[in-house]
Design an enzyme around this catalytic site. Structure first.
Site, mmCIF file in Angstrom:
data_model
loop_
_atom_site.group_PDB
_atom_site.id
_atom_site.type_symbol
_atom_site.label_atom_id
_atom_site.label_comp_id
_atom_site.label_asym_id
_atom_site.label_seq_id
_atom_site.Cartn_x
_atom_site.Cartn_y
_atom_site.Cartn_z
ATOM 1 N N ASP A 115 0.817 -1.209 0.000
ATOM 2 C CA ASP A 115 0.000 0.000 0.000
ATOM 3 C C ASP A 115 0.852 1.261 0.000
ATOM 4 O O ASP A 115 1.929 1.312 0.605
ATOM 5 C CB ASP A 115 -0.897 -0.009 1.245
ATOM 6 C CG ASP A 115 -1.811 1.194 1.314
ATOM 7 O OD1 ASP A 115 -2.641 1.345 0.410
ATOM 8 O OD2 ASP A 115 -1.695 1.976 2.274
ATOM 9 N N GLU B 225 0.996 -0.513 -5.155
ATOM 10 C CA GLU B 225 0.032 0.561 -5.386
ATOM 11 C C GLU B 225 0.857 1.843 -5.498
ATOM 12 O O GLU B 225 1.230 2.436 -4.493
ATOM 13 C CB GLU B 225 -0.978 0.671 -4.244
ATOM 14 C CG GLU B 225 -2.058 1.697 -4.546
ATOM 15 C CD GLU B 225 -2.521 2.493 -3.333
ATOM 16 O OE1 GLU B 225 -3.540 3.192 -3.437
ATOM 17 O OE2 GLU B 225 -1.851 2.444 -2.290
#
Length: 707
Positions: free
Chosen positions: A377, A430
């Site tokens: 993330d 990401e």
């Protein structure tokens, strides 16, 4: 990147009762009873299987409250100091062992700036003075000791008196289980499980390779489904297994991605504010229940990806922040150590022990839980020193640039460690910027990820499809632009949770037009995604056209499947998944420029796209036609390379998808009419707001009868 809410919840008093017995649902996945590890006074043996027995009275021994004992060798310590110990979960934390004939627990915690460290818990009435740990003599900053008669199920914390004089009560950074929030105690448990997914583990390289289909179902465990009788209660991991596994198998997804399930104190953070990096959230059950869920997914041929958050952590008093009275895990400089968007704290990637903590954690999930990949993330926030900061709020690196060199070095080391130890897994970034080489190998100058989210494609596609079809011809470049850079990285095409929250509306809600057009547009958008180069990701609820945006506090709107229009969306996603898995042209060269060729990408006036997807063998090539307007076209000529008959293998306008049923029911013979720069062409029917896919009919040799 997720807009994660900051955890400002005050620490709740520690629970002072024993852990409840397992419920019936937990029994079938409970750890097998294995002998407790016997420990010698010298270097301990490797733990074969932790104890599964609860704390029970033991015979009286002349043992001290805390016995000097260690699981660390000198080599372990040297690796830890160098940041190269990637299995710290086998050393630090709480480990049940048998020592001198007595069952107890070995505790070890890193707190180099502590003056005094003790273990407190139900077993000693939370007395901070009775069970002091011993500091190691080697400058490692590790405090350790063996406490007899403490076993599985005990709730505990560390009491830390800092050299600054501050008194702290901290949960164990390496705890394998925590109390259910808002309680914050660590629990002595094991992660032993008798796995039955041998076939998957031996063959998963066939599922995780970059030349295989990779269709991911992203989901939030707490809000995927709940019991109709108790809508405020979560499904346990084992209950989820009974519902989720057959659903994913029916839908044809190859992988499932769980939004963060590591322990987090604040449920509205969706798991992105992690406090217990080594513990699966107790909200949904025990470690063994999660293993049971993963095992069942593997047995069904479905891979498991976990969201992993090494970018930041919350400032809760019981967790990592200010752990030993100093900035131990976070960077001391707020320009590097505090995240202004999420009001959270950023790891000190330049500290060796912190790097070892994080890389060990990544390998822990791949090792102990048989996870098949990690989606990392907020990588962009790690890469840049000026991320979300104004002028004067950040300091350039030694070369005067804005790159966070320590974080970049850490990400490279993380990826090298993952692929060295688990070469049949994948790491996915990401990352929303144009940083070069995110999914290129470290030896080639990249960060080493296996794949990268194609955020630009996601935003451009949604923006284009949000336009009324009458205006799409003026935005044609928006839908074709992605192919200019589609092969600069190994891209995953995501329609993620970030696009269906906080007023953005659902995927269906973004589509223009009346009800029929909304559903037709959504079917077309998904068809475009599945035929575009790259792997795929779709967030839960989007696969059946949920009309409301995602709400983490309640279940998905499963009831809408009673209506044929929503059932049609589900059926088209199912069909696209099976088309994707069955047609090599859609996955064999997903990340190679020679796997895609425009046939006609310039027909802006009609808003029609025509392209070819190519596999390793020419016979598998597909021709895709997308009509972005509600105007049907008849006898529309499309150029093809080869003679023969072309068969429609997919049509998003089929009646079973709640479409109009306009199709090409018979094979189409290619004519010797040059078109689109090709020697041959076919005349097709193009349905409104629809995708059609054609494949050349294979020439089957005649069968001769035996005489």
């Amino acid at each position: 990147m997720s807009k994660k809410k900051t955890d400002n919840a005050n620490e709740a008093p520690a629970e002072k009762a024993s852990v409840k017995k397992a419920k019936p649902a937990e029994k079938k996945v409970a750890a097998s009873k294995k002998p407790v590890e016997k420990a010698a006074k010298a270097a301990p043996k490797k733990e074969k299987s932790p104890a599964a027995a609860a704390t029970v009275p033991q015979p009286v021994h002349t043992m001290k409250n805390v016995e000097p004992y260690s699981r660390f060798t000198d080599f372990d310590i040297s690796l830890f100091k160098a940041g190269k110990h990637y299995k710290l979960y086998e050393k630090l934390g709480a480990h049940v062992v048998e020592y001198s004939g007595v069952v107890g627990t070995y505790f070890a915690v890193w707190a180099p700036n502590a003056h005094y460290v003790s273990v407190i818990g139900n077993f000693n009435g939370w007395n901070k003075g009775s069970h002091a740990l011993n500091p190691r003599w080697d400058g490692s900053g590790i405090w350790e000791g063996y406490i007899p008669h403490v076993g599985v199920g005990e709730i505990y914390k560390y009491f830390i008196n800092s050299t600054s004089g501050e008194d702290l009560e901290k949960a164990d950074p390496f705890a394998l289980r925590w109390e259910v929030a808002p309680r914050t105690g660590s629990i002595v448990v094991d992660t032993f499980y008798e796995w039955h997914d041998e076939h998957w583990m031996k063959t998963r390289h066939n599922h995780n390779s970059l030349d295989k289909p990779y269709s991911v179902y992203e989901m939030h465990i707490g809000s995927w489904a709940r019991s109709p009788e108790s809508p405020d209660e979560f499904l346990t991991y084992s209950q989820l297994a009974e519902k989720l596994v057959p659903y994913l198998k029916e839908m044809g997804f190859t992988h499932v991605e769980f939004m963060p399930i590591a322990e987090h104190p604040y449920y509205p953070s969706w798991g992105y504010q992690v406090s217990g990096y080594y513990a699966a959230s107790s909200r949904y059950g025990s470690p063994q229940e999660l293993m049971y869920l993963i095992e069942k997914l593997h047995q069904a041929g479905i891979g498991v990806i976990l969201d992993w958050v090494p970018s930041h952590f919350p400032g809760d008093a019981h967790a990592l922040y200010n752990f030993d009275g100093t900035h131990l895990y976070e960077h001391a400089d707020p320009r590097k150590g505090f995240h202004p968007d999420w009001k959270s704290y950023i790891f000190n990637y330049g500290r060796n022990e912190v790097r070892a903590f994080l890389i060990s954690n990544a390998l822990f999930w791949l090792d102990r839980y048989h996870v098949d990949g990690l989606r990392v993330d907020a990588v962009a926030s790690m890469l840049y020193l000026d991320y979300s900061r104004n002028h004067g709020e950040w300091e350039p690196n030694i070369y005067g640039g804005n790159e966070n060199l320590e974080a970049i070095s850490f990400l490279k080391e993380f990826n090298e460690a993952v692929y060295a130890n688990f070469p049949d897994t994948q790491t996915i970034a990401e990352e929303s910027t144009s940083f070069t080489g995110v999914s290129r190998p470290v030896y080639a100058g990249g960060l080493g990820f296996g794949m990268k989210w194609m955020m630009g494609w996601m935003h451009d596609s949604i923006k284009y499809f949000s336009q009324d079809p009458i205006y799409r011809k003026y935005h044609h470049n928006q839908i074709t632009f992605s192919l200019i850079y589609a092969f600069t990285e190994n891209f995953m095409l995501p329609f993620s949770h970030d696009e269906v929250v906080y007023g953005k509306g659902s995927m269906l809600g973004k589509m223009p037009g009346d009800e029929w057009q909304k559903f037709a547009n959504l079917r077309l958008l998904y068809s475009y995604m599945f035929t575009h180069p790259g792997s795929k990701l779709l967030f839960m609820g989007s696969e059946f056209g949920q009309g409301t945006e995602w709400n983490y506090q309640r279940s998905l709107d499963w009831y809408v499947l009673e209506y044929p229009n929503h059932q049609g969306i589900k059926e088209v996603v199912k069909a696209l998944n099976h088309l994707y898995r069955e047609e090599p042209a859609l996955y064999e060269k997903s990340f190679q420029w020679n796997g895609f060729e425009w046939i006609d990408g310039g027909n802006a006036n009609d808003s029609i796209l025509v392209y070819e997807r190519k596999g390793n063998e020419e016979v598998n090539n597909l021709v895709i036609v997308l009509n972005m307007t509600p105007m049907p076209h008849f006898d529309y000529r499309v150029g093809v390379h080869k003679k023969g008959k072309w068969v429609e293998v997919f049509n998003s306008d089929e009646t079973r998808f709640w479409g109009g049923g306009l199709n090409n029911p018979k094979p189409l013979a290619a004519e010797n009419v040059a078109w689109h720069g090709r020697d041959h062409s076919i005349k097709i029917t193009v349905p409104p707001l629809a995708a059609v896919v054609f494949k050349r009919e294979k020439i089957v040799p005649a069968k001769y009868e035996l005489k």
